[in-house]
Design an enzyme around this catalytic site. Structure first.
Site, PDB file in Angstrom:
ATOM      1  N   MET A  30      36.255  42.694  42.252  1.00 37.09           N
ATOM      2  CA  MET A  30      36.159  41.146  42.734  1.00 37.09           C
ATOM      3  C   MET A  30      37.686  40.241  42.284  1.00 37.09           C
ATOM      4  O   MET A  30      37.660  39.189  42.020  1.00 37.09           O
ATOM      5  CB  MET A  30      35.057  40.390  42.172  1.00 37.09           C
ATOM      6  CG  MET A  30      33.797  41.134  42.889  1.00 37.09           C
ATOM      7  SD  MET A  30      32.319  39.763  42.870  1.00 37.09           S
ATOM      8  CE  MET A  30      32.189  39.905  40.966  1.00 37.09           C
ATOM      9  N   GLY A  31      38.693  41.229  41.928  1.00 36.02           N
ATOM     10  CA  GLY A  31      39.869  40.625  41.735  1.00 36.02           C
ATOM     11  C   GLY A  31      40.009  40.097  40.194  1.00 36.02           C
ATOM     12  O   GLY A  31      39.255  40.348  39.279  1.00 36.02           O
ATOM     13  N   HIS A  37      40.000  47.699  35.530  1.00 33.15           N
ATOM     14  CA  HIS A  37      40.101  47.997  36.874  1.00 33.15           C
ATOM     15  C   HIS A  37      41.127  48.876  37.167  1.00 33.15           C
ATOM     16  O   HIS A  37      41.196  49.852  37.743  1.00 33.15           O
ATOM     17  CB  HIS A  37      40.526  46.692  37.630  1.00 33.15           C
ATOM     18  CG  HIS A  37      39.514  45.595  37.696  1.00 33.15           C
ATOM     19  ND1 HIS A  37      39.774  44.413  37.117  1.00 33.15           N
ATOM     20  CD2 HIS A  37      38.386  45.360  38.013  1.00 33.15           C
ATOM     21  CE1 HIS A  37      38.821  43.471  37.274  1.00 33.15           C
ATOM     22  NE2 HIS A  37      37.936  44.266  37.829  1.00 33.15           N
ATOM     23  N   GLN A  61      26.451  38.159  45.812  1.00 32.90           N
ATOM     24  CA  GLN A  61      25.693  38.579  44.562  1.00 32.90           C
ATOM     25  C   GLN A  61      25.618  37.648  43.484  1.00 32.90           C
ATOM     26  O   GLN A  61      25.288  38.216  42.234  1.00 32.90           O
ATOM     27  CB  GLN A  61      26.520  39.867  44.089  1.00 32.90           C
ATOM     28  CG  GLN A  61      27.803  39.619  43.700  1.00 32.90           C
ATOM     29  CD  GLN A  61      28.488  41.073  43.568  1.00 32.90           C
ATOM     30  OE1 GLN A  61      28.891  41.845  44.672  1.00 32.90           O
ATOM     31  NE2 GLN A  61      28.948  41.474  42.346  1.00 32.90           N
ATOM     32  N   GLY A 148      32.803  51.060  37.199  1.00 35.25           N
ATOM     33  CA  GLY A 148      32.933  51.370  35.995  1.00 35.25           C
ATOM     34  C   GLY A 148      31.526  51.103  35.230  1.00 35.25           C
ATOM     35  O   GLY A 148      30.499  50.780  35.773  1.00 35.25           O
ATOM     36  N   LYS A 150      30.822  49.806  32.813  1.00 35.86           N
ATOM     37  CA  LYS A 150      30.876  48.464  32.173  1.00 35.86           C
ATOM     38  C   LYS A 150      29.706  47.646  32.903  1.00 35.86           C
ATOM     39  O   LYS A 150      28.898  47.075  32.321  1.00 35.86           O
ATOM     40  CB  LYS A 150      32.342  47.720  32.414  1.00 35.86           C
ATOM     41  CG  LYS A 150      32.056  46.095  32.410  1.00 35.86           C
ATOM     42  CD  LYS A 150      31.961  45.667  30.949  1.00 35.86           C
ATOM     43  CE  LYS A 150      32.078  44.160  30.981  1.00 35.86           C
ATOM     44  NZ  LYS A 150      31.751  43.344  31.871  1.00 35.86           N
ATOM     45  N   GLN A 154      24.664  48.707  37.747  1.00 33.70           N
ATOM     46  CA  GLN A 154      25.307  48.457  39.082  1.00 33.70           C
ATOM     47  C   GLN A 154      25.745  49.974  39.560  1.00 33.70           C
ATOM     48  O   GLN A 154      25.367  50.463  40.776  1.00 33.70           O
ATOM     49  CB  GLN A 154      26.410  47.433  39.176  1.00 33.70           C
ATOM     50  CG  GLN A 154      27.231  47.727  40.249  1.00 33.70           C
ATOM     51  CD  GLN A 154      28.610  46.808  40.251  1.00 33.70           C
ATOM     52  OE1 GLN A 154      28.226  45.618  40.678  1.00 33.70           O
ATOM     53  NE2 GLN A 154      29.683  46.997  39.902  1.00 33.70           N
ATOM     54  N   SER A 186      36.734  42.213  30.861  1.00 29.23           N
ATOM     55  CA  SER A 186      35.977  41.641  32.155  1.00 29.23           C
ATOM     56  C   SER A 186      36.953  40.430  32.447  1.00 29.23           C
ATOM     57  O   SER A 186      37.570  39.837  31.746  1.00 29.23           O
ATOM     58  CB  SER A 186      34.625  41.194  31.612  1.00 29.23           C
ATOM     59  OG  SER A 186      34.176  40.325  32.463  1.00 29.23           O
ATOM     60  N   ARG A 188      35.728  37.829  33.656  1.00 28.67           N
ATOM     61  CA  ARG A 188      35.489  36.438  32.918  1.00 28.67           C
ATOM     62  C   ARG A 188      35.627  36.121  31.709  1.00 28.67           C
ATOM     63  O   ARG A 188      35.847  35.117  30.998  1.00 28.67           O
ATOM     64  CB  ARG A 188      33.677  36.456  32.951  1.00 28.67           C
ATOM     65  CG  ARG A 188      33.105  36.472  34.215  1.00 28.67           C
ATOM     66  CD  ARG A 188      31.415  36.315  34.326  1.00 28.67           C
ATOM     67  NE  ARG A 188      30.797  36.438  35.570  1.00 28.67           N
ATOM     68  CZ  ARG A 188      30.585  37.538  36.229  1.00 28.67           C
ATOM     69  NH1 ARG A 188      30.887  38.639  35.939  1.00 28.67           N
ATOM     70  NH2 ARG A 188      30.057  37.227  37.558  1.00 28.67           N
TER      71      ARG A 188
HETATM   72  P1  AMP Z   1      34.472  43.478  39.191  1.00 24.22           P
HETATM   73  O1  AMP Z   1      35.523  43.020  39.582  1.00 24.22           O
HETATM   74  O2  AMP Z   1      34.134  42.904  37.826  1.00 24.22           O
HETATM   75  O3  AMP Z   1      33.322  43.484  40.274  1.00 24.22           O
HETATM   76  O4  AMP Z   1      34.621  45.190  38.981  1.00 24.22           O
HETATM   77  C1  AMP Z   1      34.847  46.219  39.787  1.00 24.22           C
HETATM   78  C2  AMP Z   1      34.859  47.342  39.201  1.00 24.22           C
HETATM   79  O5  AMP Z   1      35.460  47.443  37.785  1.00 24.22           O
HETATM   80  C3  AMP Z   1      33.404  47.736  38.908  1.00 24.22           C
HETATM   81  O6  AMP Z   1      32.921  48.978  39.079  1.00 24.22           O
HETATM   82  C4  AMP Z   1      33.468  47.331  37.238  1.00 24.22           C
HETATM   83  O7  AMP Z   1      32.245  48.218  36.881  1.00 24.22           O
HETATM   84  C5  AMP Z   1      34.733  47.923  36.972  1.00 24.22           C
HETATM   85  N1  AMP Z   1      35.207  47.340  35.560  1.00 24.22           N
HETATM   86  C6  AMP Z   1      35.099  46.237  35.259  1.00 24.22           C
HETATM   87  N2  AMP Z   1      35.580  46.096  33.912  1.00 24.22           N
HETATM   88  C7  AMP Z   1      35.572  47.252  33.459  1.00 24.22           C
HETATM   89  C8  AMP Z   1      35.865  47.919  32.192  1.00 24.22           C
HETATM   90  N3  AMP Z   1      36.252  47.112  31.165  1.00 24.22           N
HETATM   91  N4  AMP Z   1      36.186  49.098  32.182  1.00 24.22           N
HETATM   92  C9  AMP Z   1      35.873  49.943  33.153  1.00 24.22           C
HETATM   93  N5  AMP Z   1      35.673  49.537  34.334  1.00 24.22           N
HETATM   94  C10 AMP Z   1      35.373  48.241  34.397  1.00 24.22           C
END
Ligand code: AMP
Length: 280
Positions: A30-31, A37, A61, A148, A150, A154, A186, A188
């Site tokens: 989600m950028g 990432h 979501q 991830g 994380k 999901q 994260s 966030r």
């Molecule tokens: P998001 O942009 O938050 O939706 O994350 C995109 C992908 O990156 C998802 O598969 C997350 O689980 C993964 N991700 C986000 N943060 C981390 C992290 N700290 N370590 C590993 N994977 C991550």
């Protein structure tokens, strides 16, 4: 790095690559990209000929409107970061491109794992995740797609989704990237103040404490101790602490359940919701 805005163009591109015997890795995001990432993109680069990353803040979501509105957006920086890890393609569709009719989710039955933890606290969240991930996988047709740990629940949901839809993509789980003090990276986190950022590593310290407490306490006792520790910390508002079976994601009552177990935490710092987990 090639940039795509339209699903049709990207889909034709990947079909040509597949016909030429080129393997495709896919990393949906989600950028507001960070090292977490990038670690997924790096792993995808190692295991595939080309890597596609998508950047799309998926409205269906989000169960909390303000969370969606406030979700950080750093697109120029994201593109630089993707170039720095040699990502081959980036897909940045509009909301209309992904939801040409209505912004609605399909409803999925993930055998009950959608009703635990995040599912309980974020109604509709996993229907939104299932809807967008299935659309993205159908467009990008990857040999392997990277998610991830994380977002552990999901990851398990997406594995179920791939098996329900009989998708021909392997779903690969990747370890959690953390900062020096242990805080899980994260997008966030970008909204945390300097003080909050400093205090946020409390989550990691509590997850590590669980590992130690496990030796002398039952899962219920451990969850109670951690819950009390969060109550005594004014920086946090704990949403849940759960010690659960890694596969069913159901809370365990004793340590000898036979399967691997993990601790999961969701907590607010102000209006910012942080989640983390650790294998025990
Ligand atoms: P998001 O942009 O938050 O939706 O994350 C995109 C992908 O990156 C998802 O598969 C997350 O689980 C993964 N991700 C986000 N943060 C981390 C992290 N700290 N370590 C590993 N994977 C991550």
């Amino acid at each position: 790095m090639e940039q795509f805005k339209y699903a049709k163009a990207l889909n034709s591109f990947v079909k040509r690559k597949r016909e030429a015997g080129i393997s495709i890795g896919f990393v949906p995001t989600m950028g507001a990209l960070h090292e977490g990432h990038l670690s997924l993109v790096r792993q995808a680069k190692q295991e595939n000929d080309i890597v596609i990353c998508s950047i799309f803040v998926n409205p269906t979501q989000f169960n909390n409107k303000n969370d969606l509105i406030n979700y950080p957006k750093t697109i120029d920086n994201d593109l630089e970061l993707l170039k720095s890890v040699d990502c081959d393609c980036v897909f940045i569709p509009s909301v209309d491109e992904m939801y040409p009719d209505k912004q609605v989710s399909k409803h999925y039955d993930f055998s009950g794992i959608e009703n635990e933890m995040e599912g309980k606290h974020r109604p509709g969240h996993f229907d939104g995740v299932g809807t967008i991930v299935s659309k993205l996988l159908e467009i990008t047709l990857p040999h392997k797609a990277y998610f991830g740990e994380k977002d552990y629940q999901q990851l398990q949901i997406v594995k179920k989704l791939a098996s329900i839809l009989n998708l021909d993509s392997e779903i690969v789980g990747c370890p959690i990237a953390r900062n020096k003090s242990g805080l899980a990276l994260s997008s966030r986190n970008k909204r945390l103040t300097k003080d909050q950022l400093h205090e946020a590593s409390f989550i990691y310290s509590q997850l590590n404490l669980i590992k130690r407490l496990k030796k002398e306490h039952s899962p219920d006792e451990v969850m109670q101790i951690i819950s009390n520790n969060f109550s005594s910390n004014p920086a946090f508002d704990l949403e849940y602490i759960t010690i659960a079976d890694e596969n069913t994601l159901k809370t365990i009552r004793n340590w000898n359940s036979g399967n691997n177990v993990r601790a999961f935490v969701a907590a607010f710092m102000g209006d910012i919701r942080l989640i983390d987990n650790m294998a025990l």
